[in-house]
Design an enzyme around this catalytic site. Structure first.
Site, PDB file in Angstrom:
ATOM      1  N   LYS A  25      15.334  25.236 -29.028  1.00  0.00           N
ATOM      2  CA  LYS A  25      16.122  26.415 -29.396  1.00  0.00           C
ATOM      3  C   LYS A  25      15.344  27.257 -30.404  1.00  0.00           C
ATOM      4  CE  LYS A  25      20.523  27.633 -31.483  1.00  0.00           C
ATOM      5  NZ  LYS A  25      21.812  27.174 -31.996  1.00  0.00           N
ATOM      6  N   GLU A  82       8.242  18.014 -34.044  1.00  0.00           N
ATOM      7  CA  GLU A  82       7.977  17.020 -32.995  1.00  0.00           C
ATOM      8  C   GLU A  82       7.645  17.713 -31.680  1.00  0.00           C
ATOM      9  OE1 GLU A  82      10.559  17.099 -35.014  1.00  0.00           O
ATOM     10  OE2 GLU A  82      11.110  15.094 -35.713  1.00  0.00           O
ATOM     11  N   GLY A 131      22.544  23.239 -30.488  1.00  0.00           N
ATOM     12  CA  GLY A 131      21.603  22.358 -29.787  1.00  0.00           C
ATOM     13  C   GLY A 131      22.301  21.247 -29.009  1.00  0.00           C
ATOM     14  N   ARG A 132      23.246  20.579 -29.654  1.00  0.00           N
ATOM     15  CA  ARG A 132      23.902  19.429 -29.008  1.00  0.00           C
ATOM     16  C   ARG A 132      24.908  19.837 -27.942  1.00  0.00           C
ATOM     17  NH1 ARG A 132      24.600  20.192 -34.287  1.00  0.00           N
ATOM     18  NH2 ARG A 132      26.659  20.558 -35.182  1.00  0.00           N
ATOM     19  N   GLU A 187      26.382  14.445 -35.367  1.00  0.00           N
ATOM     20  CA  GLU A 187      25.758  15.637 -35.963  1.00  0.00           C
ATOM     21  C   GLU A 187      26.825  16.711 -36.182  1.00  0.00           C
ATOM     22  OE1 GLU A 187      21.406  16.727 -35.305  1.00  0.00           O
ATOM     23  OE2 GLU A 187      22.366  18.387 -34.272  1.00  0.00           O
ATOM     24  N   HIS A 204      27.585  -9.262 -23.193  1.00  0.00           N
ATOM     25  CA  HIS A 204      26.733 -10.399 -23.535  1.00  0.00           C
ATOM     26  C   HIS A 204      25.944 -10.134 -24.814  1.00  0.00           C
ATOM     27  CE1 HIS A 204      27.544 -12.610 -19.859  1.00  0.00           C
ATOM     28  NE2 HIS A 204      27.673 -11.421 -19.312  1.00  0.00           N
ATOM     29  N   LYS A 256      13.250  16.603 -43.022  1.00  0.00           N
ATOM     30  CA  LYS A 256      12.241  17.400 -42.303  1.00  0.00           C
ATOM     31  C   LYS A 256      11.320  18.101 -43.298  1.00  0.00           C
ATOM     32  CE  LYS A 256      14.829  19.082 -38.271  1.00  0.00           C
ATOM     33  NZ  LYS A 256      15.240  20.294 -37.580  1.00  0.00           N
TER      34      LYS A 256
HETATM   35  O1  F6P Z   1      18.044  17.494 -35.425  1.00  0.00           O
HETATM   36  C1  F6P Z   1      18.343  18.783 -35.807  1.00  0.00           C
HETATM   37  C2  F6P Z   1      18.248  19.754 -34.687  1.00  0.00           C
HETATM   38  O2  F6P Z   1      18.303  21.029 -35.222  1.00  0.00           O
HETATM   39  C3  F6P Z   1      19.316  19.553 -33.618  1.00  0.00           C
HETATM   40  O3  F6P Z   1      20.509  20.156 -33.929  1.00  0.00           O
HETATM   41  C4  F6P Z   1      18.651  20.108 -32.430  1.00  0.00           C
HETATM   42  O4  F6P Z   1      19.277  19.698 -31.245  1.00  0.00           O
HETATM   43  C5  F6P Z   1      17.254  19.558 -32.597  1.00  0.00           C
HETATM   44  O5  F6P Z   1      17.017  19.628 -33.986  1.00  0.00           O
HETATM   45  C6  F6P Z   1      16.190  20.271 -31.847  1.00  0.00           C
HETATM   46  O6  F6P Z   1      16.094  21.621 -32.223  1.00  0.00           O
HETATM   47  P1  F6P Z   1      15.310  22.674 -31.360  1.00  0.00           P
HETATM   48  O7  F6P Z   1      15.986  22.766 -30.028  1.00  0.00           O
HETATM   49  O8  F6P Z   1      15.386  23.961 -32.136  1.00  0.00           O
HETATM   50  O9  F6P Z   1      13.899  22.191 -31.211  1.00  0.00           O
END
Ligand code: F6P
Length: 548
Positions: free
Chosen positions: A206, A212, A267-268, A353, A384, A512
């Site tokens: 987003k 990452e 995002g979620r 979240e 189990h 972060k």
């Molecule tokens: O973990 C925090 C967050 O902002 C989430 O809400 C989101 O889904 C994720 O990082 C990834 O963010 P992006 O889609 O901006 O890379």
């Protein structure tokens, strides 16, 4: 002004809780033969049975009063009319608009949002058809056989869960993979099995700034350019999904290969947007539309059904009942479907979240518990592993059992055995096993009275452990879309009762930011003294071992 624990309904619920907390569900079922009819709701192909909860008709009545006092109906209307309910980020919350049919207008500030949504959907449809038919090829004119979604959090968990769940709809000539972790092992493990000539990367982010994702994306780009020996290969092998056009361009992905979505999608909650393009590439665009249709059906149900017949409302209110009255601190998600293996993981982000918050919308630090821990695993594997604790441990853990009447991989006979476990577990949790029955069984097995007394307490199951059962006719894109949307709205209901903002996520920022600073400490020679003694100690040990 409304504050959860100061509300009249809360006080009445507290009194009611004290009256019924010792009542056993066994007795509730014995005294009322209609309990299942009273406490179950049918919604199209979904049966929601909440009769195995520690509730009476009075409980539901009082919980609905609480919902009224928290202005739940107004808050639902607010979300569906595009109010800026994500107040800390000053954003609307409109993931529901992503699943509105093409002919239904959603007008916000004089603009028809449906049009924008469907323009992107059509772009997705076109692209998916080109890739699946082999019209969009790799740089060396080979058909794309593997799609790798690089993203994290909401840009990974939702699509990954759906792709896994609907794997039976994915044709053999295309495979969809997911890389999220910045641990170099994650991407490396995928790359070693992939052919650069036939691999398409989707950079899903987003913000298009997430560390990452950006690091993995850069490595993937290097891999393509090195192996195909041309920077021009990027245009055939990379697409992006983002709200950040500038960031995408700077990365080197052309605008025509970017799929847009909007700030009003958290995002979620984004698997319904272009973030779901990996889903569409796997199961096909028509099936992706069915996923959206299923979620839309639930949106309509949530928006229009009376509160006491409204599945997400009842689910959310039961969460409040257990969290804030019984003191439960977790909820177990137990899908009786291997296909839903990733579902608990998706719900962890969705619910925790969203509602892992400690301040109300009016900036007041709460004096009650908010979001329970969400965890779980598919049945019967969970049986189990951790079911022992749910049956005989000291904590009350409300459970959601989710299952399907038909199995997409057929084999009715074995599916019956599987589902017999679902039904048996909910019954065992509810009824337990009383002393008298244990004694009878032990006597029949030939044990003496002394021996029986020694083992007896270990063999007793207290029961009275609550569960919801969600029984769905069949796993299809439509029913999966509906199921996910039920949980999205349940999450919203919890947030409305606690009066917190379910749509921001400031809590993930601190770590972060610190990580960015620490990266520099790891690459310099000097001993690190910048932090507390533990953090300095860990960093310096890491550096020492790395240097050898
Ligand atoms: O973990 C925090 C967050 O902002 C989430 O809400 C989101 O889904 C994720 O990082 C990834 O963010 P992006 O889609 O901006 O890379």
């Amino acid at each position: 002004m409304y504050y959860f624990t100061k509300s009249q309904a809360y006080k009445r619920l507290k009194r009611h809780f004290n009256e019924i907390k010792h009542i056993h569900m066994r007795d509730l079922f014995k005294s009322d033969g209609d309990r299942f009819e009273k406490f179950s709701i049918k919604l199209g192909p979904i049966l929601f049975d909440f009769s195995k909860n520690r509730i009476t008709e009075k409980t539901i009545e009082l919980l609905i009063d609480l919902a009224h006092e928290a202005s739940l109906e107004e808050k639902i209307k607010g979300m569906f009319s595009g109010e800026v309910i994500n107040t800390t980020e000053k954003r609307r919350v409109m993931h529901w608009a992503l699943r509105v049919p093409e002919n239904k207008e959603v007008v916000v500030d004089g603009k028809n949002i449906t049009k924008d949504v469907w323009n992107v959907l059509k772009k997705i449809e076109h692209f998916v058809k080109k890739v699946r038919s082999g019209t969009h090829m790799g740089f060396t004119n080979k058909k794309i056989t593997d799609v790798v979604n690089i993203g994290i959090g909401g840009s990974d968990l939702g699509p990954k869960m759906v792709v896994k769940a609907l794997n039976f709809l994915i044709p053999e000539d295309i495979k969809v993979h997911f890389v999220s972790n910045i641990d170099p092992a994650h991407l490396s493990m995928q790359l070693q099995r992939l052919n650069p000539e036939t691999t398409l990367f989707i950079i899903s982010s987003k913000s298009f700034t997430t560390l990452e994702t950006m690091e993995n994306a850069k490595r993937a780009r290097e891999w393509i350019v090195e192996n195909l020996k041309s920077a021009d290969a990027v245009k055939n092998h990379f697409i992006a999904v983002s709200t950040n056009l500038q960031g995408v361009k700077e990365f080197g992905i052309a605008e025509e290969n970017m799929f847009e979505f909007w700030d009003f999608v958290g995002g979620r909650y984004s698997l319904w947007s272009a973030i779901g393009i990996s889903i569409a590439l796997g199961i096909g665009f028509e099936n992706f539309k069915k996923l959206l249709n299923g979620a839309h059906m639930v949106d309509e149900h949530f928006k229009n059904s009376p509160l006491n017949k409204n599945i997400p409302v009842i689910m959310g209110l039961l969460d409040i009942w257990y969290t804030n009255f019984f003191g439960a601190s977790s909820i177990a998600i137990l899908p009786y479907s291997q296909c839903l293996e990733e579902f608990p993981n998706h719900l962890q982000q969705l619910i925790m979240e969203s509602n892992g918050k400690r301040v109300t919308k009016e900036n007041r630090v709460v004096d009650f518990n908010t979001c329970p821990v969400i965890w779980g695993r598919v049945g019967t594997d969970g049986q189990h592993s951790f079911y022992q604790l749910i049956h005989q441990g000291t904590q009350l853990i409300p459970c959601d059992f989710i299952g399907f009447v038909k199995n997409p991989y057929n084999n009715e006979k074995i599916h019956d055995i599987f589902m017999a476990n679902f039904f048996a577990q909910t019954k065992a949790l509810m009824e337990g096993k009383q002393e008298q029955k244990v004694v009878e069984e032990l006597k029949n097995s030939g044990l003496s009275d002394t021996e029986i007394q020694k083992i007896l307490p270990h063999k007793v199951f207290p029961g009275n452990r609550p569960s919801n059962s969600i029984l769905i006719d069949e796993l299809t894109p439509y029913t999966l879309g509906a199921l996910i949307a039920l949980y999205e709205h349940r999450t919203f209901v919890q947030g409305c009762i606690w009066n917190i903002n379910s749509f921001d996520q400031w809590g993930v920022e601190l770590g972060k930011v610190l990580a960015k600073g620490i990266v520099n400490n790891l690459t310099t020679k000097e001993t690190c003294n910048a932090y507390d003694s533990s953090t300095n100690g860990l960093i310096n040990y890491y550096k020492k071992i790395k240097r050898g």
